[in-house]
Design a protein around this motif. Structure first.
Motif, PDB file in Angstrom:
ATOM      1  N   VAL A   9     -62.798 -32.705 -18.610  1.00  0.00           N
ATOM      2  CA  VAL A   9     -62.179 -32.927 -17.301  1.00  0.00           C
ATOM      3  C   VAL A   9     -62.847 -34.154 -16.697  1.00  0.00           C
ATOM      4  N   HIS A  10     -62.034 -35.167 -16.405  1.00  0.00           N
ATOM      5  CA  HIS A  10     -62.575 -36.425 -15.870  1.00  0.00           C
ATOM      6  C   HIS A  10     -62.462 -36.532 -14.363  1.00  0.00           C
ATOM      7  N   ALA A  11     -61.442 -35.925 -13.779  1.00  0.00           N
ATOM      8  CA  ALA A  11     -61.249 -36.023 -12.331  1.00  0.00           C
ATOM      9  C   ALA A  11     -60.482 -34.809 -11.845  1.00  0.00           C
ATOM     10  N   VAL A  12     -60.806 -34.400 -10.617  1.00  0.00           N
ATOM     11  CA  VAL A  12     -60.115 -33.284  -9.964  1.00  0.00           C
ATOM     12  C   VAL A  12     -59.804 -33.715  -8.536  1.00  0.00           C
ATOM     13  N   GLU A  13     -58.549 -33.544  -8.148  1.00  0.00           N
ATOM     14  CA  GLU A  13     -58.126 -33.884  -6.788  1.00  0.00           C
ATOM     15  C   GLU A  13     -57.974 -32.607  -5.960  1.00  0.00           C
ATOM     16  N   ASP A  14     -58.055 -32.754  -4.648  1.00  0.00           N
ATOM     17  CA  ASP A  14     -57.934 -31.607  -3.748  1.00  0.00           C
ATOM     18  C   ASP A  14     -56.578 -30.906  -3.841  1.00  0.00           C
ATOM     19  N   ASP A  15     -55.554 -31.647  -4.284  1.00  0.00           N
ATOM     20  CA  ASP A  15     -54.215 -31.050  -4.378  1.00  0.00           C
ATOM     21  C   ASP A  15     -53.986 -30.299  -5.690  1.00  0.00           C
ATOM     22  N   GLY A  16     -55.024 -30.190  -6.536  1.00  0.00           N
ATOM     23  CA  GLY A  16     -54.928 -29.413  -7.761  1.00  0.00           C
ATOM     24  C   GLY A  16     -54.684 -30.218  -9.024  1.00  0.00           C
ATOM     25  N   ARG A  17     -54.552 -31.534  -8.912  1.00  0.00           N
ATOM     26  CA  ARG A  17     -54.348 -32.356 -10.110  1.00  0.00           C
ATOM     27  C   ARG A  17     -55.684 -32.618 -10.801  1.00  0.00           C
ATOM     28  N   MET A  18     -55.653 -32.569 -12.138  1.00  0.00           N
ATOM     29  CA  MET A  18     -56.834 -32.843 -12.946  1.00  0.00           C
ATOM     30  C   MET A  18     -56.472 -33.798 -14.076  1.00  0.00           C
ATOM     31  N   VAL A  19     -57.351 -34.736 -14.348  1.00  0.00           N
ATOM     32  CA  VAL A  19     -57.195 -35.625 -15.494  1.00  0.00           C
ATOM     33  C   VAL A  19     -58.081 -35.081 -16.602  1.00  0.00           C
ATOM     34  N   VAL A  20     -57.462 -34.805 -17.760  1.00  0.00           N
ATOM     35  CA  VAL A  20     -58.168 -34.158 -18.866  1.00  0.00           C
ATOM     36  C   VAL A  20     -57.885 -34.913 -20.156  1.00  0.00           C
ATOM     37  N   THR A  21     -58.903 -35.084 -20.997  1.00  0.00           N
ATOM     38  CA  THR A  21     -58.656 -35.581 -22.349  1.00  0.00           C
ATOM     39  C   THR A  21     -58.899 -34.444 -23.332  1.00  0.00           C
ATOM     40  N   LEU A  22     -58.100 -34.469 -24.391  1.00  0.00           N
ATOM     41  CA  LEU A  22     -58.193 -33.494 -25.475  1.00  0.00           C
ATOM     42  C   LEU A  22     -58.401 -34.247 -26.779  1.00  0.00           C
ATOM     43  N   GLU A  23     -59.248 -33.735 -27.634  1.00  0.00           N
ATOM     44  CA  GLU A  23     -59.403 -34.267 -28.980  1.00  0.00           C
ATOM     45  C   GLU A  23     -59.063 -33.159 -29.962  1.00  0.00           C
ATOM     46  N   ALA A  24     -58.304 -33.511 -30.995  1.00  0.00           N
ATOM     47  CA  ALA A  24     -57.905 -32.532 -32.005  1.00  0.00           C
ATOM     48  C   ALA A  24     -57.712 -33.241 -33.339  1.00  0.00           C
ATOM     49  N   GLU A  25     -57.530 -32.452 -34.395  1.00  0.00           N
ATOM     50  CA  GLU A  25     -57.362 -33.035 -35.726  1.00  0.00           C
ATOM     51  C   GLU A  25     -55.910 -33.243 -36.116  1.00  0.00           C
ATOM     52  N   SER A  26     -54.990 -32.854 -35.242  1.00  0.00           N
ATOM     53  CA  SER A  26     -53.572 -33.044 -35.541  1.00  0.00           C
ATOM     54  C   SER A  26     -52.746 -32.942 -34.263  1.00  0.00           C
ATOM     55  N   ALA A  27     -51.516 -33.429 -34.336  1.00  0.00           N
ATOM     56  CA  ALA A  27     -50.607 -33.315 -33.190  1.00  0.00           C
ATOM     57  C   ALA A  27     -50.316 -31.848 -32.862  1.00  0.00           C
ATOM     58  N   PRO A  28     -50.063 -30.997 -33.871  1.00  0.00           N
ATOM     59  CA  PRO A  28     -49.832 -29.581 -33.536  1.00  0.00           C
ATOM     60  C   PRO A  28     -51.025 -28.932 -32.819  1.00  0.00           C
ATOM     61  N   ARG A  29     -52.249 -29.308 -33.197  1.00  0.00           N
ATOM     62  CA  ARG A  29     -53.431 -28.741 -32.518  1.00  0.00           C
ATOM     63  C   ARG A  29     -53.515 -29.238 -31.077  1.00  0.00           C
ATOM     64  N   THR A  30     -53.096 -30.482 -30.846  1.00  0.00           N
ATOM     65  CA  THR A  30     -53.051 -31.001 -29.478  1.00  0.00           C
ATOM     66  C   THR A  30     -52.068 -30.191 -28.650  1.00  0.00           C
ATOM     67  N   LEU A  31     -50.897 -29.930 -29.218  1.00  0.00           N
ATOM     68  CA  LEU A  31     -49.895 -29.133 -28.517  1.00  0.00           C
ATOM     69  C   LEU A  31     -50.381 -27.708 -28.286  1.00  0.00           C
ATOM     70  N   ASP A  32     -51.126 -27.158 -29.242  1.00  0.00           N
ATOM     71  CA  ASP A  32     -51.702 -25.816 -29.070  1.00  0.00           C
ATOM     72  C   ASP A  32     -52.659 -25.794 -27.876  1.00  0.00           C
ATOM     73  N   ALA A  33     -53.485 -26.834 -27.757  1.00  0.00           N
ATOM     74  CA  ALA A  33     -54.424 -26.913 -26.637  1.00  0.00           C
ATOM     75  C   ALA A  33     -53.666 -27.022 -25.317  1.00  0.00           C
ATOM     76  N   MET A  34     -52.607 -27.830 -25.307  1.00  0.00           N
ATOM     77  CA  MET A  34     -51.806 -27.964 -24.086  1.00  0.00           C
ATOM     78  C   MET A  34     -51.154 -26.632 -23.723  1.00  0.00           C
ATOM     79  N   ASP A  35     -50.669 -25.913 -24.718  1.00  0.00           N
ATOM     80  CA  ASP A  35     -50.070 -24.596 -24.468  1.00  0.00           C
ATOM     81  C   ASP A  35     -51.104 -23.612 -23.912  1.00  0.00           C
ATOM     82  N   ALA A  36     -52.333 -23.684 -24.444  1.00  0.00           N
ATOM     83  CA  ALA A  36     -53.402 -22.800 -23.955  1.00  0.00           C
ATOM     84  C   ALA A  36     -53.718 -23.105 -22.492  1.00  0.00           C
ATOM     85  N   ILE A  37     -53.732 -24.375 -22.142  1.00  0.00           N
ATOM     86  CA  ILE A  37     -53.978 -24.758 -20.749  1.00  0.00           C
ATOM     87  C   ILE A  37     -52.822 -24.283 -19.872  1.00  0.00           C
TER      88      ILE A  37
END
Length: 89
Positions: free
Chosen positions: A34-62
């Motif tokens: 998590v790189h930044a959090v705003e008072d209105d609930g927005r967050m800037v996040v980076t994800l690292e994974a070994e594949s596109a499907p794993r990236t999508l899995d992480a996004m689904d978990a979030i």
């Protein structure tokens, strides 16, 4: 096929009252920063994974976390994992 690394930048929009709880849950997600959090609930996040499907899995978990309203992919990059060992000029 050579191993890859996928880096994704996402905006997480959450209910402001639950931002702290969601940030704590994101800290438990492997390779999520998590790189930044705003008072209105927005967050800037980076994800690292070994594949596109794993990236999508992480996004689904979030997206499944209580209080998360939306997760939007704003950047994605993939390259061979060996490139991480190369020296930059």
């Amino acid at each position: 096929m050579a191993a890859e690394i996928h880096i994704a930048g996402v905006i997480v929009h959450a209910r402001p009252a639950q931002t702290a709880d969601i940030r704590a849950q994101l800290a438990l997600l492997p390779h999520a920063i998590v790189h930044a959090v705003e008072d209105d609930g927005r967050m800037v996040v980076t994800l690292e994974a070994e594949s596109a499907p794993r990236t999508l899995d992480a996004m689904d978990a979030i997206r499944a976390l209580p209080g998360v309203l939306n997760v939007a992919l704003v950047y994605q990059h993939a390259e061979p994992a060996t490139a991480m060992d190369e020296e930059m000029p």
